[in-house]
Design a protein around this motif. Structure first.
Motif, short mmCIF file in Angstrom:
data_model
loop_
_atom_site.label_atom_id
_atom_site.label_comp_id
_atom_site.label_asym_id
_atom_site.label_seq_id
_atom_site.Cartn_x
_atom_site.Cartn_y
_atom_site.Cartn_z
N TYR A 74 0.79 -1.33 0.11
CA TYR A 74 -0.07 0.12 0.05
C TYR A 74 1.01 1.37 0.21
O TYR A 74 1.81 1.48 0.51
N HIS B 22 -7.12 -3.38 -10.78
CA HIS B 22 -7.36 -2.26 -9.24
C HIS B 22 -8.63 -2.52 -8.71
O HIS B 22 -8.53 -2.36 -7.15
N ALA C 3 -7.97 -5.98 -6.53
CA ALA C 3 -6.89 -5.67 -5.51
C ALA C 3 -7.54 -5.00 -4.20
O ALA C 3 -7.29 -5.33 -3.02
N TRP C 4 -8.65 -4.15 -4.66
CA TRP C 4 -9.56 -3.24 -3.44
C TRP C 4 -10.20 -4.26 -2.64
O TRP C 4 -10.28 -4.41 -1.21
N SER D 288 -9.96 10.31 -10.71
CA SER D 288 -10.10 9.06 -10.04
C SER D 288 -10.60 8.03 -10.97
O SER D 288 -9.86 6.64 -11.04
N HIS E 288 -7.94 7.30 -14.07
CA HIS E 288 -6.72 6.93 -13.65
C HIS E 288 -7.10 5.28 -12.92
O HIS E 288 -5.91 4.64 -12.47
N GLN E 289 -8.36 5.07 -12.63
CA GLN E 289 -8.76 3.85 -11.86
C GLN E 289 -7.96 3.88 -10.48
O GLN E 289 -7.37 2.90 -10.32
N ILE E 290 -7.83 4.89 -9.97
CA ILE E 290 -7.01 5.29 -8.48
C ILE E 290 -8.28 5.63 -7.54
O ILE E 290 -8.75 6.73 -7.89
N ALA F 257 -3.22 3.44 -3.59
CA ALA F 257 -2.56 2.54 -4.50
C ALA F 257 -2.32 1.31 -3.83
O ALA F 257 -1.55 1.25 -2.75
N GLU G 85 -0.85 -2.76 -5.32
CA GLU G 85 -0.41 -3.57 -6.56
C GLU G 85 -1.51 -3.95 -7.21
O GLU G 85 -2.41 -4.58 -6.68
N VAL H 3 -0.77 -1.25 -9.22
CA VAL H 3 -0.70 0.17 -9.57
C VAL H 3 0.95 0.30 -9.09
O VAL H 3 1.37 0.10 -8.06
N LEU I 241 0.71 6.19 -10.02
CA LEU I 241 0.20 6.86 -8.83
C LEU I 241 0.51 8.29 -9.07
O LEU I 241 -0.35 9.16 -8.86
#
Length: 236
Positions: A26, A70, A73-74, A117, A120-122, A201, A203, A205, A210
């Motif tokens: 992270y 992404h 991962a979350w 957001s 960038h898919q973050i 972020a 991984e 990412v 980022l």
């Protein structure tokens, strides 16, 4: 924040060791900006939202939403501290689910950071810096912290579950379940002139991806007033 010592504010931010042990991959990019001129949505913010919607639609045409790296991962990170992502969705997933019907249109500041957001898919959250008390800290909750929210349309105080990953300041929780829901106390409003943004972020990412999202956000913030100044710090 008074005189807005941006670098000093960022220097005191931290990620608790227990969170680092939970997800060693992270990272958080913190961006603070002052001098923002509040304004309703405009042609530029609308264009950014439409561009983000198009990019997200293209990505989801090639892969199921839950298979996007992404998002996956979350969801895994939420399960690691006991949350059920199908009930309390990570912020990125929640935004992507709204793309088909159109992302929310709120005001210029909120629309721009939502667009960054999604583009960038973050995961990216925004807080009113002037309502913050002390530095931001990412911790695993004890369970007795205060979280100001709404329940049935009325102001209410909730408490995170023990072990839940939360962002907090000196007064209480500012965002529950890493990036699920933000408190009313520090929420951005139509009058916000100073803001803190947190870009999350995991991984896969990369640091480069980022930082690129952060640079995009900073460039957009610079458009929001002649006296905008900003600072950023990458937390590992």
């Amino acid at each position: 924040m008074g005189g807005h010592d941006l670098e000093g504010f960022l220097a005191d931010a931290e990620i608790e060791a227990e969170v680092r042990r939970l997800r060693p991959d992270y990272r958080a990019l913190l961006v603070v900006a002052v001098g923002i001129v509040p304004a309703p949505a405009d042609e530029h913010s609308e264009a950014r939202l439409r561009r983000a919607e198009a990019a997200a639609s293209e990505a989801m045409a090639e892969a199921d939403l839950l298979d996007l790296p992404h998002v996956a991962a979350w969801r895994e990170a939420y399960r690691a501290f006991g949350a059920k992502p199908q009930r309390t969705r990570p912020s990125l997933e929640a935004l992507l689910r709204r793309v088909e019907g159109g992302l929310p249109r709120v005001n210029r500041l909120t629309d721009l950071y939502n667009a960054v957001s999604v583009q960038h898919q973050i995961p990216l959250g925004g807080e009113d810096l002037d309502r913050y008390a002390g530095p931001p800290r990412l911790v695993r909750a004890a369970g007795d912290e205060h979280f100001e929210t709404l329940a049935s349309g009325e102001a209410a105080v909730e408490h995170p579950l023990p072990g839940e990953v939360v962002w907090r300041d000196d007064e209480g929780v500012t965002c529950r379940r890493w990036n699920w829901r933000q408190t009313r106390r520090t929420a951005l409003t139509d009058d916000t002139t100073a803001a803190l943004f947190i870009l999350d972020a995991l991984e896969p990412v990369s640091d480069d991806a980022l930082m690129a999202a952060g640079e995009d956000l900073v460039a957009e913030l610079a458009r929001l007033g002649p006296d905008v100044r900003s600072a950023q710090r990458l937390l590992r």
